[in-house]
Enzyme design. Structure first.
Site, mmCIF file in Angstrom:
data_model
loop_
_atom_site.group_PDB
_atom_site.id
_atom_site.type_symbol
_atom_site.label_atom_id
_atom_site.label_comp_id
_atom_site.label_asym_id
_atom_site.label_seq_id
_atom_site.Cartn_x
_atom_site.Cartn_y
_atom_site.Cartn_z
ATOM 1 N N LEU A 18 0.869 -1.175 0.000
ATOM 2 C CA LEU A 18 0.000 0.000 0.000
ATOM 3 C C LEU A 18 0.907 1.226 0.000
ATOM 4 C CD1 LEU A 18 -2.601 -1.202 2.687
ATOM 5 C CD2 LEU A 18 -2.602 -1.605 0.204
ATOM 6 N N ASP A 19 1.151 1.756 -1.179
ATOM 7 C CA ASP A 19 2.152 2.803 -1.374
ATOM 8 C C ASP A 19 1.686 4.144 -0.827
ATOM 9 O OD1 ASP A 19 4.707 3.631 -2.817
ATOM 10 O OD2 ASP A 19 3.235 4.992 -3.701
#
Length: 351
Positions: A18-19
């Protein structure tokens, strides 16, 4: 976003990054980072993924100071399965360029087992730079500047962030990690550079959590100065575009690529057979010598125990062993003490 997440899981993804997830919720009048809604979203995804595809790993990526970073484990560990360990890369670099692991040791003593289902996602290098915000409260301004000077001297670049008061501060260091490690006046041979690179990765392979190796580190790449100059993007210096046939040939002929690739593979093969390196096994930091970073990993389920020590200096260091055992790195019996040559390290498995 939930549909996209589920599609990845449906297609077989077992670990999903989850950037920059701290920015997912925007609200006028706020900093738009770490808002309660962001944590609520991750909690929701954690619940959905666990129901739909159990054991899928949600990995949060938030390049911020350590305390903010680990908040993404959530209350009761109901958010991320793994959190990027952003503090590790700059502290390992600082240890080797100063031949002193004191800062790393002090920080590592604050890192404990998270839970039986959550742990740290450890790395040294990535497609981005070496984040400096995680050093806040650990390194002072003079020590941070030392890292900046080292990177610039070794052909790297520095990226800055703008602060609310109009000033700028160092955000990340853009350089190939193995080249960032080099002290030009001391590490004058290719073997020096290779040994230092492998020693740094021995820390990555030993600390609690899951080790992630950037492919350019594994393949022994160097600064892609041309890529940076052509694009004007500092991060491109560590994003060299590789051509398969050339890479394949260099892995057999090029001393640097072949040596780093082979030695890292050997360590990976050793590591994967040791239950003491489970991401959820206990960790105890051992203070021996400022030049040495050392710890004990213990798997309470199997009873296996392993001692790790690495010499961050160029001088041989003799360290006492907490127990007798087998030196896995050198394949020999180890009793009472062990000698670590320059940038040497050991894994001693308790008998």
């Amino acid at each position: 976003m939930t549909d996209i997440l589920l599609e990845y899981a449906h297609q077989g993804a077992t670990s999903i990054r989850l950037d920059a997830i701290g920015f997912i919720w925007k609200e006028s009048g706020t900093t738009c980072i770490h808002l309660p809604e962001a944590h609520s979203i991750i909690q929701l995804w954690h619940t959905i993924i666990n129901a739909f595809q159990p054991n899928t790993q949600l990995i949060t990526e938030t390049n911020v100071p350590h305390k903010e970073n680990i908040s993404y484990f959530g209350n009761g560990f109901n958010e991320a399965n793994m959190v990027y360990q952003f503090t590790l890369p700059p502290l390992v670099l600082f240890s080797f360029i100063n031949h002193n692991a004191g800062k790393l040791t002090k920080w590592a003593k604050s890192i404990d087992k998270v839970s039986s289902e959550a742990t740290f996602f450890n790395f040294l290098a990535s497609h981005d730079g070496i984040g400096m915000r995680p050093t806040e409260g650990i390194l002072n301004d003079e020590e941070k500047q030392q890292l900046v000077d080292q990177v610039k001297a070794n052909g790297g670049e520095v990226s800055y962030k703008s602060n609310p008061d109009g000033s700028q501060s160092v955000y990340e260091l853009n350089i190939n990690y193995s080249q960032a490690l080099v002290n030009n006046e001391e590490d004058v041979t290719l073997e020096d550079e290779i040994r230092k690179t492998i020693a740094a990765h021995s820390i990555l392979f030993s600390v609690i959590g899951v080790p992630a190796i950037y492919y350019h580190s594994l393949l022994g790449s160097t600064n892609d100065v041309q890529g940076y100059k052509e694009s004007g993007i500092p991060r491109r210096i560590n994003r060299e575009k590789l051509e398969y046939s050339q890479l394949k040939a260099e892995l057999h002929k090029n001393g640097r690529r072949a040596e780093i690739f082979t030695r890292l593979k050997q360590l990976i093969l050793l590591r994967q057979n040791e239950s003491a390196f489970s991401p959820y096994a206990e960790q105890e930091i051992v203070e021996l010598d400022d030049r040495v970073f050392s710890l004990i990993r213990k798997n309470n389920k199997t009873g296996e125990e392993l001692f790790f020590a690495v010499n961050t200096s160029r001088k041989e260091v003799t360290v006492p062993l907490p127990f007798n055992g087998q030196d896995l790195v050198n394949d020999q019996v180890a009793e009472k003490t062990i000698k670590l040559p320059l940038y040497g390290f050991t894994w001693v498995k308790r008998r």
